[in-house]
Design a protein around this motif. Structure first.
Motif, PDB file in Angstrom:
ATOM      1  N   VAL A 556      70.686  73.174  42.255  1.00  0.00           N
ATOM      2  CA  VAL A 556      71.023  73.533  40.615  1.00  0.00           C
ATOM      3  C   VAL A 556      71.982  75.275  40.378  1.00  0.00           C
ATOM      4  O   VAL A 556      71.615  75.748  41.305  1.00  0.00           O
ATOM      5  CB  VAL A 556      70.754  73.570  40.338  1.00  0.00           C
ATOM      6  N   SER A 557      73.043  75.152  39.613  1.00  0.00           N
ATOM      7  CA  SER A 557      72.792  76.733  39.452  1.00  0.00           C
ATOM      8  C   SER A 557      72.599  77.007  37.800  1.00  0.00           C
ATOM      9  O   SER A 557      73.194  76.664  36.954  1.00  0.00           O
ATOM     10  CB  SER A 557      74.689  77.190  39.375  1.00  0.00           C
ATOM     11  N   SER A 558      72.716  77.671  37.577  1.00  0.00           N
ATOM     12  CA  SER A 558      72.458  78.940  36.050  1.00  0.00           C
ATOM     13  C   SER A 558      73.827  79.233  35.633  1.00  0.00           C
ATOM     14  O   SER A 558      73.898  80.381  36.495  1.00  0.00           O
ATOM     15  CB  SER A 558      70.968  79.135  36.018  1.00  0.00           C
ATOM     16  N   HIS A 559      74.557  79.130  34.479  1.00  0.00           N
ATOM     17  CA  HIS A 559      75.341  79.568  34.063  1.00  0.00           C
ATOM     18  C   HIS A 559      74.969  80.183  32.728  1.00  0.00           C
ATOM     19  O   HIS A 559      76.109  80.713  32.501  1.00  0.00           O
ATOM     20  CB  HIS A 559      76.369  78.712  34.317  1.00  0.00           C
ATOM     21  N   LEU A 560      73.681  80.586  32.923  1.00  0.00           N
ATOM     22  CA  LEU A 560      73.245  80.803  31.033  1.00  0.00           C
ATOM     23  C   LEU A 560      74.037  82.658  30.926  1.00  0.00           C
ATOM     24  O   LEU A 560      73.362  83.200  32.413  1.00  0.00           O
ATOM     25  CB  LEU A 560      71.615  80.624  31.059  1.00  0.00           C
ATOM     26  N   ALA A 601      67.990  84.655  41.600  1.00  0.00           N
ATOM     27  CA  ALA A 601      67.352  83.594  41.774  1.00  0.00           C
ATOM     28  C   ALA A 601      68.877  82.140  40.561  1.00  0.00           C
ATOM     29  O   ALA A 601      67.825  81.840  39.593  1.00  0.00           O
ATOM     30  CB  ALA A 601      65.857  83.426  40.999  1.00  0.00           C
ATOM     31  N   SER A 602      69.612  82.709  40.544  1.00  0.00           N
ATOM     32  CA  SER A 602      70.650  81.525  39.861  1.00  0.00           C
ATOM     33  C   SER A 602      70.996  80.932  40.433  1.00  0.00           C
ATOM     34  O   SER A 602      70.984  79.986  39.522  1.00  0.00           O
ATOM     35  CB  SER A 602      71.596  82.168  39.768  1.00  0.00           C
ATOM     36  N   GLU A 603      70.145  80.129  41.561  1.00  0.00           N
ATOM     37  CA  GLU A 603      71.143  79.177  42.106  1.00  0.00           C
ATOM     38  C   GLU A 603      69.731  78.366  43.198  1.00  0.00           C
ATOM     39  O   GLU A 603      69.354  80.033  43.382  1.00  0.00           O
ATOM     40  CB  GLU A 603      72.139  78.541  43.522  1.00  0.00           C
ATOM     41  N   LEU A 604      69.427  76.966  43.155  1.00  0.00           N
ATOM     42  CA  LEU A 604      68.177  76.882  44.343  1.00  0.00           C
ATOM     43  C   LEU A 604      68.719  75.017  44.633  1.00  0.00           C
ATOM     44  O   LEU A 604      69.667  74.981  43.802  1.00  0.00           O
ATOM     45  CB  LEU A 604      67.057  76.150  43.351  1.00  0.00           C
ATOM     46  N   GLU A 605      68.385  74.884  45.957  1.00  0.00           N
ATOM     47  CA  GLU A 605      68.619  73.869  46.306  1.00  0.00           C
ATOM     48  C   GLU A 605      67.262  73.186  46.663  1.00  0.00           C
ATOM     49  O   GLU A 605      66.165  73.704  45.963  1.00  0.00           O
ATOM     50  CB  GLU A 605      69.285  73.750  47.845  1.00  0.00           C
ATOM     51  N   ILE A 606      67.196  71.834  45.237  1.00  0.00           N
ATOM     52  CA  ILE A 606      65.867  71.003  45.541  1.00  0.00           C
ATOM     53  C   ILE A 606      66.142  69.116  45.945  1.00  0.00           C
ATOM     54  O   ILE A 606      66.627  68.899  45.995  1.00  0.00           O
ATOM     55  CB  ILE A 606      65.991  70.414  43.810  1.00  0.00           C
ATOM     56  N   ILE A 637      72.255  64.165  31.219  1.00  0.00           N
ATOM     57  CA  ILE A 637      71.874  63.952  32.670  1.00  0.00           C
ATOM     58  C   ILE A 637      73.451  63.767  33.386  1.00  0.00           C
ATOM     59  O   ILE A 637      74.200  63.816  33.343  1.00  0.00           O
ATOM     60  CB  ILE A 637      72.023  62.441  31.866  1.00  0.00           C
ATOM     61  N   PRO A 638      73.059  64.970  34.358  1.00  0.00           N
ATOM     62  CA  PRO A 638      74.278  65.338  35.483  1.00  0.00           C
ATOM     63  C   PRO A 638      74.795  64.117  36.024  1.00  0.00           C
ATOM     64  O   PRO A 638      74.725  62.980  36.368  1.00  0.00           O
ATOM     65  CB  PRO A 638      73.737  66.314  36.218  1.00  0.00           C
ATOM     66  N   SER A 639      75.895  63.898  36.591  1.00  0.00           N
ATOM     67  CA  SER A 639      77.230  62.742  37.514  1.00  0.00           C
ATOM     68  C   SER A 639      76.882  63.641  38.465  1.00  0.00           C
ATOM     69  O   SER A 639      78.072  62.550  39.166  1.00  0.00           O
ATOM     70  CB  SER A 639      77.904  62.800  36.538  1.00  0.00           C
ATOM     71  N   SER A 640      76.616  64.489  39.723  1.00  0.00           N
ATOM     72  CA  SER A 640      76.996  64.884  40.646  1.00  0.00           C
ATOM     73  C   SER A 640      75.769  65.958  40.828  1.00  0.00           C
ATOM     74  O   SER A 640      74.484  65.818  39.979  1.00  0.00           O
ATOM     75  CB  SER A 640      77.903  65.375  40.899  1.00  0.00           C
ATOM     76  N   LYS A 641      75.534  65.779  42.298  1.00  0.00           N
ATOM     77  CA  LYS A 641      74.726  66.522  43.091  1.00  0.00           C
ATOM     78  C   LYS A 641      74.144  68.423  42.804  1.00  0.00           C
ATOM     79  O   LYS A 641      73.491  68.794  43.087  1.00  0.00           O
ATOM     80  CB  LYS A 641      74.732  65.933  45.121  1.00  0.00           C
ATOM     81  N   PHE A 642      75.152  68.924  41.925  1.00  0.00           N
ATOM     82  CA  PHE A 642      75.822  69.905  41.790  1.00  0.00           C
ATOM     83  C   PHE A 642      75.911  69.835  40.422  1.00  0.00           C
ATOM     84  O   PHE A 642      76.026  69.470  38.895  1.00  0.00           O
ATOM     85  CB  PHE A 642      77.585  70.206  41.988  1.00  0.00           C
ATOM     86  N   ILE A 643      74.346  70.631  39.665  1.00  0.00           N
ATOM     87  CA  ILE A 643      73.955  70.064  39.007  1.00  0.00           C
ATOM     88  C   ILE A 643      74.267  71.719  38.108  1.00  0.00           C
ATOM     89  O   ILE A 643      73.445  72.673  38.522  1.00  0.00           O
ATOM     90  CB  ILE A 643      72.356  70.297  38.471  1.00  0.00           C
ATOM     91  N   GLN A 644      75.433  71.941  36.952  1.00  0.00           N
ATOM     92  CA  GLN A 644      75.636  72.989  36.604  1.00  0.00           C
ATOM     93  C   GLN A 644      74.726  73.342  35.075  1.00  0.00           C
ATOM     94  O   GLN A 644      74.846  72.364  34.384  1.00  0.00           O
ATOM     95  CB  GLN A 644      77.021  73.302  36.050  1.00  0.00           C
TER      96      GLN A 644
END
Length: 655
Positions: A556-560, A601-606, A637-644
């Motif tokens: 998950v990546s925050s692009h805010l 803290a803008s990126e996180l692997e879950i 609803i994200p379409s991949s394992k990389f959620i932006q």
């Protein structure tokens, strides 16, 4: 005998008040004359026992009922337990009100002409005497400003227009006048209920009494009560720039305030007038403010920082109240104002507020600037002393009842990783104690320092002098602790003991100056988690994720953006992930807190348990800003394992 009568009047006046116990200072409104024995029309006798009336207190046998259901506001007898129930309400809300039912004194005087015909012809006589006010020919009493005199018995001088200056007139204060001379009171704020009593030491005098109250603001919760022991009429004249009605009822409509609840309730031998806040009133108010400023400038010579802070704020507040346009008309006080301001600016142009102070052995951060006063006052903050674990959702049920997540390594070594989210705070008892100390010094302790004052950077996690992981800040209050400890129950119990608290070292960076403070932060568990904690089964309080073929992970990546035009600075975004598999199983993860784009803290692997190859991820949550919140849209609803997390996934502002 006269003294005896006056004493009885004062006693009756003081004991007739029935006030809300919670009443606080605030500003008032205009007046409405009420007879000693009010009439209540039959339409107003309609009982509303079944519906809650909104009232203003006056006496134990009389209340003002605010308008409702097309019935205008009116006086009424209180219902059973209505006053008792009203006094239990704590919060007060201000409403600015106006009064158009009172005429100016001069208008009433011009209309009160009585014609008599005699042998000498027609003779005109005024019932209400004409008053000619000359600001340059008044007798001014500054004793309550210069010496702190508290006496409220005003005598004045015969043949003079007597002007008395008060910084404020507080709730429930009684001011008496013991002469028939003309009296004018000038004050910044008059808080109601308050009482005025004209006793007039010479009851045989046939002269009407004239008493004028000039207030920058009147704030009332219950009516002001002017009274008189004289048989001859007393003219009370009110002049206020603003009138504020305070009530425990929130969100009142215009209909409920129609007419405005009376700010004054007078006896039958009193005439109420309402003058505009004209040039004379503005000049007298200016004189009050400038004299107070000169007094404060003298008191500012004290060396103690806390007292100086308070005086600086107060000086700038009164400076901002001076009406410059009216000052042009008053040469003496224009010159005094210019001199006092010039000396103040010269003395305190380079005043250093200081970034931190110590109270009861605890560091207090100070934020503010002299140039920003009075718009933005000085602020005082306490450094954090403890933290509370923020529960995470149970990956099986979606209920927030877990301490965090344990990750078992695929290598099979004797280490395990733990992720826990905490929220920094204060020891409640210490915070209250420090707050009380600062109140005595005349300042207020704020809840939490802003990011611009206190920053927390990514740093090693130190417990008992050993580095066992790292601290990742989401903002300056929410931290993610990533911990690496031996794979045994004892090591986990040491982190989260049942009967004591563990603690860690945290470095806070203070701006400006980049000064660093090292604080010992206790870790507490919420009561609902602490009650369930069993030392021999502590791992059951965590989600368990093993690094094997059954586990997978999303990024998950925050692009805010760090700032929003409408909402201010982004504090953090909190998300919860739900993994829905085609075999009807669900896995819940979160809540996770991320910061703005390109921060620690803008990126996180879950990681999550993968029950089948076919699954869908849905993301819910909310972004928290300085001035509001924005939810993640339900259809995201994200379409991949990389959620932006982009700006477009957020709904409209929720302020």
């Amino acid at each position: 005998m006269i003294r005896h009568i006056n004493t009885i009047w004062i006693a009756l006046l003081c004991t007739s008040f029935y006030l809300p116990s919670h009443a606080q200072h605030d500003r008032t409104r205009t007046l409405e004359v009420v007879s000693a024995r009010p009439r209540v029309s039959s339409s107003h006798r309609i009982s509303t026992q079944s519906s809650k009336r909104k009232i203003m207190l006056h006496r134990k046998d009389k209340v003002w009922v605010l308008g409702q259901n097309n019935i205008r506001g009116h006086w009424s007898r209180p219902h059973s337990n209505e006053i008792k129930s009203f006094k239990k309400k704590k919060n007060l809300y201000p409403y600015e009100v106006t009064f158009n039912n009172f005429k100016p004194y001069d208008t009433n005087s011009n209309e009160s002409v009585r014609r008599t015909i005699s042998a000498a012809g027609v003779r005109l006589r005024r019932k209400i005497p004409k008053k000619v006010f000359n600001i340059h020919a008044i007798e001014e009493d500054w004793s309550r400003i210069h010496t702190g005199k508290r006496a409220r018995n005003l005598n004045g001088f015969r043949g003079k227009t007597n002007v008395y200056y008060f910084k404020n007139i507080g709730k429930n204060e009684l001011t008496t006048f013991s002469s028939v001379h003309d009296h004018i009171i000038v004050t910044d704020t008059l808080y109601g209920p308050a009482s005025f009593l004209n006793t007039d030491g010479k009851p045989r005098s046939e002269k009407r009494s004239y008493i004028k109250i000039i207030a920058n603001c009147i704030v009332y919760e219950s009516p002001i009560r002017p009274a008189s022991t004289r048989s001859k009429t007393t003219d009370y004249v009110f002049s206020a720039k603003k009138i504020i009605f305070k009530t425990p009822f929130k969100g009142l409509s215009k209909d409920e305030l129609r007419p405005s609840p009376p700010f004054v309730a007078a006896d039958s031998n009193i005439k109420i007038h309402m003058d505009s806040f004209g040039n004379n009133e503005r000049m007298l108010a200016n004189r009050l403010y400038i004299e107070i400023m000169e007094q404060l400038a003298t008191e500012l010579r004290v060396k103690e920082s806390w007292a100086k802070d308070k005086l600086l704020v107060e000086f700038q507040e009164y400076r901002g109240k001076v009406d410059i346009a009216a000052l042009v008309l008053d040469k003496k006080y224009r010159e005094l104002f210019n001199r006092v301001c010039s000396e103040f600016d010269s003395d305190y142009r380079d005043y250093a507020l200081g970034n931190e102070r110590v109270v009861d052995g605890h560091t207090i951060l100070v934020r503010g600037s002299l140039s920003e006063l009075p718009k933005t006052s000085f602020k005082y903050y306490s450094l954090p002393t403890n933290s509370t674990v923020m529960p995470t959702v149970n990956q099986s049920t979606g209920i927030r009842d877990m301490l965090g997540t344990i990750f078992y390594r695929a290598t099979g070594d004797d280490k395990l990783d733990i992720a826990v989210v905490i929220k920094l705070g204060h020891d409640i008892n210490k915070f209250k104690k420090i707050g009380k100390t600062l109140i005595k010094k005349g300042v207020h302790l704020e809840e939490w320092p802003p990011n611009s004052l206190m920053r927390i950077e990514q740093q090693p996690l130190l417990i008992n002098g050993k580095t066992i992981g790292k601290v990742i800040p989401i903002n300056n209050q929410i931290l993610r602790l990533e911990i690496s400890i031996p794979d045994n129950t004892m090591a986990i119990n040491e982190l989260f003991p049942k009967n004591t608290r563990s603690s860690f070292e945290l470095v806070c960076t203070i701006d400006p100056g980049q000064k660093k403070f090292r604080e010992t932060i206790a870790i507490e568990l919420p009561k609902n988690l602490l009650d369930r904690l069993r030392p021999d089964q502590v791992t059951k309080m965590f989600n368990i994720v093993e690094s094997n073929t059954l586990a997978d992970r999303v990024k998950v990546s925050s692009h805010l953006l760090p700032m929003s035009e409408d909402m201010g600075a982004l504090d953090y975004i909190q998300i919860v992930l739900v993994f829905s598999f085609d075999n009807q199983k669900k896995v819940f993860r979160g809540p996770f807190n991320l910061s703005s784009n390109s921060t620690f803290a803008s990126e996180l692997e879950i990681p999550f348990i993968k029950h089948s190859e076919n699954y869908q991820v849905s993301v819910s949550g909310k972004a928290f800003y300085e001035f509001g919140e924005r939810k993640i849209k339900e259809d995201f609803i994200p379409s991949s394992k990389f959620i932006q997390l982009e700006e477009g996934i957020l709904s409209e502002n929720e302020q």
